[in-house]
Design an enzyme around this catalytic site. Structure first.
Site, PDB file in Angstrom:
ATOM      1  N   GLU A 228      29.116  17.565   2.899  1.00  0.00           N
ATOM      2  CA  GLU A 228      29.148  16.601   1.612  1.00  0.00           C
ATOM      3  C   GLU A 228      28.924  15.220   2.242  1.00  0.00           C
ATOM      4  O   GLU A 228      29.882  14.975   2.921  1.00  0.00           O
ATOM      5  CB  GLU A 228      30.651  16.778   1.118  1.00  0.00           C
ATOM      6  CG  GLU A 228      30.573  16.303  -0.241  1.00  0.00           C
ATOM      7  CD  GLU A 228      31.410  14.955  -0.189  1.00  0.00           C
ATOM      8  OE1 GLU A 228      30.503  13.937  -0.167  1.00  0.00           O
ATOM      9  OE2 GLU A 228      32.676  14.661  -0.132  1.00  0.00           O
ATOM     10  N   CYS A 262      32.971   8.669  -1.595  1.00  0.00           N
ATOM     11  CA  CYS A 262      31.509   8.867  -1.839  1.00  0.00           C
ATOM     12  C   CYS A 262      31.279   9.098  -3.210  1.00  0.00           C
ATOM     13  O   CYS A 262      30.176   8.908  -3.566  1.00  0.00           O
ATOM     14  CB  CYS A 262      31.544  10.068  -1.088  1.00  0.00           C
ATOM     15  SG  CYS A 262      32.255  11.469  -1.460  1.00  0.00           S
TER      16      CYS A 262
END
EC number: 1.2.1.79
Length: 454
Positions: A228, A262
């Site tokens: 990720e 993010c």
């Protein structure tokens, strides 16, 4: 090697730790491998009991864990408390759902009996970032442990106390010491560990370069990884959107965690007929945010986690303005101790700006104006990342076009992009591969064994 905790609000060193030696790392690997042999056979009820106890410990000592996060990486206290609560939630979710998710799955074939049996992989190395120092770990650990795996955590070097605290929580809850351990080591050592035969799989949440290095090390050993990585999520506002609601969500969507997320909305793509009103109101909302001491409950924006992150943001903003962007608010680091940068909005960012396709990991939003939905989708996809996206429109037909057209791991219509234990989370393109959370999240850490009885 020394690993120091430095308070980002003051720049002062709080505590220093000595990294684990190779001998200590080997001992932890041996213990993990040994523990797995018995841990994998424990009933779901036992692992679930321990995981629920971990949730209790998180809640009972919530203020302690929140203060630790704020001290090490600058997250505001209210957001740190919310993070602890979310960790408890994911623990209870998988304690309740793991047995259902991993039950033998009957498949109709020509055999007298055929099914899929889900079994744990073994020792999993988790390399985790500093920006959500508890949540990123617990959303990995809860499903991995419930599936019968054991975990080794290599956390970011600026949050060592958080890393040690998490291991303490699991052991206090009753998990065997070898079921979840923390390694105080460098990032290069973590990638090298993927070559160790005692590690069966790895997961990394972090930057694109870190992910590439980790995946390369794993590929050499043909080991599974979940990545990720970065994101530069679009926040699309069409002319039929509820502007009041979109603006209400836009501020936390961009500024949560001091802009260091993010999955935060980083690029605001607004249809021309409502763009100026939207950007003017967003500017006022950003200017109203209080920047200051993250330990105070009244603070909205705390310091960036490290001086290097502050320097990156300063350079990116300067380059974007030099390329012709319009700075509507913010734009300069605050002249005071600590890594403080004010909420900043840059609009009219030209495509030739060197930062046009970069991720801004701080309280900086980019604004773009488009004529129609098709241009909005094209601009949203004109980046190397594909983590999440938000889009605002009341038109059902437009909603479906956005859902199908945006290249991302998640699309939220009239809502803020987020990670929820009940639904899978992950990206495409350079945002990584694999999924966390939901049923797909726990399936990443098991072997789906086909069973065929003639």
């Amino acid at each position: 090697m020394a690993i120091a905790t430095i308070n980002p609000a003051t720049g002062q060193t709080v505590q220093t730790f000595i990294a684990h030696s190779q001998v200590e790392v080997n001992a932890k690997l041996d213990l993990a491998q040994e523990t797995f042999q018995s841990f994998r056979h424990l009933p779901f009820a036992q692992r679930g009991q321990w995981l629920r106890k971990a949730a209790d410990i998180l809640e009972q000592r919530r203020d302690e864990w929140a203060a630790l996060m704020t001290l090490e990486m600058g997250k505001s206290i209210p957001q740190a408390i919310a993070e602890v609560n979310k960790c408890a939630l994911v623990c209870r979710f998988y304690a309740d759902k793991a047995e259902e998710y991993l039950a033998d799955e009957v498949v109709t074939t020509d055999a007298s009996q055929s099914f899929i049996a889900y079994q744990p992989l073994g020792v999993i190395l988790a390399v985790m970032p500093w920006n959500f120092p508890f949540w990123q770990v617990f959303r990995f650990a809860a499903p991995a442990l419930m599936a019968g795996n054991v975990g080794l955590l290599k956390h970011a070097s600026n949050v060592p106390q958080c890393a040690l605290a998490i291991a303490e929580i699991f052991q206090t809850a009753g998990f065997p010491e070898g079921a979840f351990q923390t390694l105080l080591i460098g990032g290069k050592v973590a990638s090298e560990l993927m070559a160790d035969d005692r590690i069966q799989a790895g997961t990394l949440t972090g930057s694109e370069p870190a992910g590439a290095s980790f995946a390369s090390a794993a590929a050499g050993q043909i080991k599974k990884t979940v990545l990720e990585l970065g994101g530069s999520d679009p926040f699309i506002v069409l002319e039929d959107a509820d502007l009041d609601q979109a603006l209400k969500v836009a501020v936390p969507a961009r500024m949560q965690n001091n802009g260091q997320s993010c999955i935060a909305a980083k690029r605001f793509i607004v249809q021309a007929s409502v763009a100026e009103e939207f950007f003017q109101r967003l500017t006022k909302a950003f200017q109203a945010l209080k920047v200051g001491d993250p330990s105070l409950s009244t603070t909205d924006i705390g310091p960036l986690a490290t001086p290097d992150i502050l320097a990156d943001i300063v350079a990116q903003v300067e380059q974007t303005i030099a390329a012709g962007a319009h700075c509507r608010c913010g734009g300069q680091a605050l002249d005071q101790p600590g890594n403080y940068y004010p909420p900043t909005l840059l609009t009219d960012v030209p495509p030739n700006a060197p930062t046009y396709r970069q991720e801004f990991f701080g309280p900086v939003a980019l604004g773009f104006t488009v004529d129609n939905l098709e241009e909005a989708i094209a601009l949203a996809n004109d980046i190397p990342f594909g983590l999440g996206a938000s889009a605002w429109t009341t038109n059902p037909e437009n909603q479906q076009k956005l859902i199908r057209g945006i290249e991302a791991g998640a699309v939220f219509i009239n809502g803020m992009t987020k990670s929820d234990p009940r639904i899978p989370f992950g990206g495409i393109k350079r945002s990584g591969f694999g999924r966390e959370l939901g049923r797909m999240g726990i399936l990443e850490f098991v072997n789906a064994k086909t069973v065929w009885i003639a």
